[in-house]
Scaffold this active site. Structure first.
Site, short mmCIF file in Angstrom:
data_model
loop_
_atom_site.label_atom_id
_atom_site.label_comp_id
_atom_site.label_asym_id
_atom_site.label_seq_id
_atom_site.Cartn_x
_atom_site.Cartn_y
_atom_site.Cartn_z
N ARG A 114 35.15 36.33 98.36
CA ARG A 114 36.30 35.57 97.87
C ARG A 114 36.89 34.81 99.05
NH1 ARG A 114 41.59 37.58 94.64
NH2 ARG A 114 42.53 37.81 96.68
N THR A 118 41.74 30.32 99.09
CA THR A 118 41.80 29.83 97.70
C THR A 118 41.52 30.92 96.65
OG1 THR A 118 39.43 29.36 97.66
CG2 THR A 118 40.87 27.60 98.47
N ASP A 212 43.31 45.19 100.86
CA ASP A 212 41.90 44.79 100.83
C ASP A 212 41.04 46.05 100.85
OD1 ASP A 212 39.25 44.10 101.76
OD2 ASP A 212 40.03 42.12 102.20
N ASP A 215 38.20 46.29 103.57
CA ASP A 215 38.70 46.56 104.92
C ASP A 215 39.11 48.03 105.05
OD1 ASP A 215 38.38 43.94 105.58
OD2 ASP A 215 40.52 43.46 105.72
C1 PRP Z 1 37.15 41.66 96.92
C2 PRP Z 1 36.77 42.71 95.90
C3 PRP Z 1 36.15 41.90 94.80
C4 PRP Z 1 36.98 40.64 94.82
C5 PRP Z 1 38.00 40.70 93.72
O1 PRP Z 1 36.06 41.31 97.69
O2 PRP Z 1 35.92 43.71 96.37
O3 PRP Z 1 34.79 41.59 95.03
O4 PRP Z 1 37.64 40.59 96.11
O5 PRP Z 1 38.70 39.51 93.62
P1 PRP Z 1 38.47 38.48 92.42
O6 PRP Z 1 38.47 39.28 91.17
O7 PRP Z 1 39.66 37.57 92.55
O8 PRP Z 1 37.19 37.75 92.65
P2 PRP Z 1 36.08 40.28 98.93
O9 PRP Z 1 35.51 38.98 98.50
O10 PRP Z 1 37.43 40.26 99.56
O11 PRP Z 1 35.02 40.86 99.90
P3 PRP Z 1 34.74 42.33 100.50
O12 PRP Z 1 34.03 43.06 99.42
O13 PRP Z 1 33.87 42.04 101.68
O14 PRP Z 1 36.05 42.95 100.88
N1 URA Z 2 40.42 42.14 96.75
C1 URA Z 2 41.01 43.28 97.18
O1 URA Z 2 40.38 44.08 97.91
N2 URA Z 2 42.26 43.53 96.77
C2 URA Z 2 42.95 42.70 95.96
O2 URA Z 2 44.12 42.99 95.60
C3 URA Z 2 42.33 41.51 95.53
C4 URA Z 2 41.05 41.26 95.93
#
Ligand code: PRP
Ligand code: URA
Length: 221
Positions: A114, A118, A212, A215
């Site tokens: 994500r 944005t 997050d 993280d």
């Molecule tokens: C996070 C989470 C989902 C996404 C959710 O991942 O694990 O995949 O955001 O958000 P959305 O429903 O608005 O798409 P991120 O892309 O931050 O990556 P990560 O898994 O590396 O933390």
């Molecule tokens: N991804 C996350 O890990 N947390 C949120 O709240 C949204 C997207």
């Protein structure tokens, strides 16, 4: 059963019909409370998240169809084969919980990130079992915010021949906006979620949420 404070006692009542929240219990609410706490260190965050993941996997398996199976005893067995598909990176945290229940399960990976500004989801990579079109897919991602990432992952599965009725999305924390967005595009995909939170904030993070997830599970202190 011990009662929960009113604001935690039940999931929102107007969820789309494909959303299947886990029953709200004191234990589940306590586990969520632990991972929401900013002071929870990474070891404890992993421990409590893994416990919720195990509950989710067990419930997800309850949604798979079974057929009669007669050996010495007339019982049942799963109708079809399954596989797991994790949305990297955070979804990889759910692979071990799936393997605890389904020992030799095949696991595919889809890398979707994500955009931090944005909140748009971008697909980078997918590697899936060759015979995925013949399997039920347990799609793994702990967070459902706007729904952009999960919707993109389902697009990939459908492009690989998996019908939406054979996809079950397993998720720790969701919100009404993300559930509705998924229902609008893929109404047949079942969503087993441990907890439906209140809403998204302006940065498209879940409220109250837990920050997050990736993280906190993989890189924080
Ligand atoms: C996070 C989470 C989902 C996404 C959710 O991942 O694990 O995949 O955001 O958000 P959305 O429903 O608005 O798409 P991120 O892309 O931050 O990556 P990560 O898994 O590396 O933390
Ligand atoms: N991804 C996350 O890990 N947390 C949120 O709240 C949204 C997207």
């Amino acid at each position: 059963m011990a009662s929960l404070p009113a604001h935690l006692a039940s999931a929102p009542s107007d969820l789309p019909p494909n959303a299947c929240p886990l029953p709200r219990s004191g234990q589940l609410a306590g586990l969520l409370t632990s991972i929401r706490d900013k002071n929870t260190n990474r070891g404890d965050f992993i421990f409590y998240s893994d416990r919720i993941i195990r509950l989710l996997v067990e419930e997800g398996l309850n949604h798979l169809p079974v057929v009669e199976k007669s050996l010495d005893y007339k019982g049942v067995g799963f109708e079809g084969k399954i596989c797991g598909v994790s949305i990297m990176r955070a979804g990889e945290s759910m692979e071990a919980g799936l393997r605890e229940c389904c020992r030799a399960v095949r696991i595919g990976k889809i890398l979707i990130q994500r955009d931090e500004e944005t909140a748009q989801a971008k697909l980078f990579y997918a590697k899936l079992p060759d015979d995925i079109a013949n399997r039920y897919c347990l799609l793994l991602d702990p967070m459902l915010a706007t729904g952009g990432s999960a919707i993109k992952a389902i697009e990939v599965l459908i492009d690989h021949g998996v019908p939406q009725e054979r996809i079950i999305f397993l998720n720790l924390v969701s919100c009404p906006e993300g559930l509705q967005a998924m229902y609008d595009v893929y109404p047949q995909v079942k969503i087993v979620t441990a907890w439906v939170d209140e809403k998204l904030n302006e940065q498209k993070y879940i409220v109250p949420g837990l920050g997050d997830f990736g993280d906190r599970y993989f890189t924080s202190n």
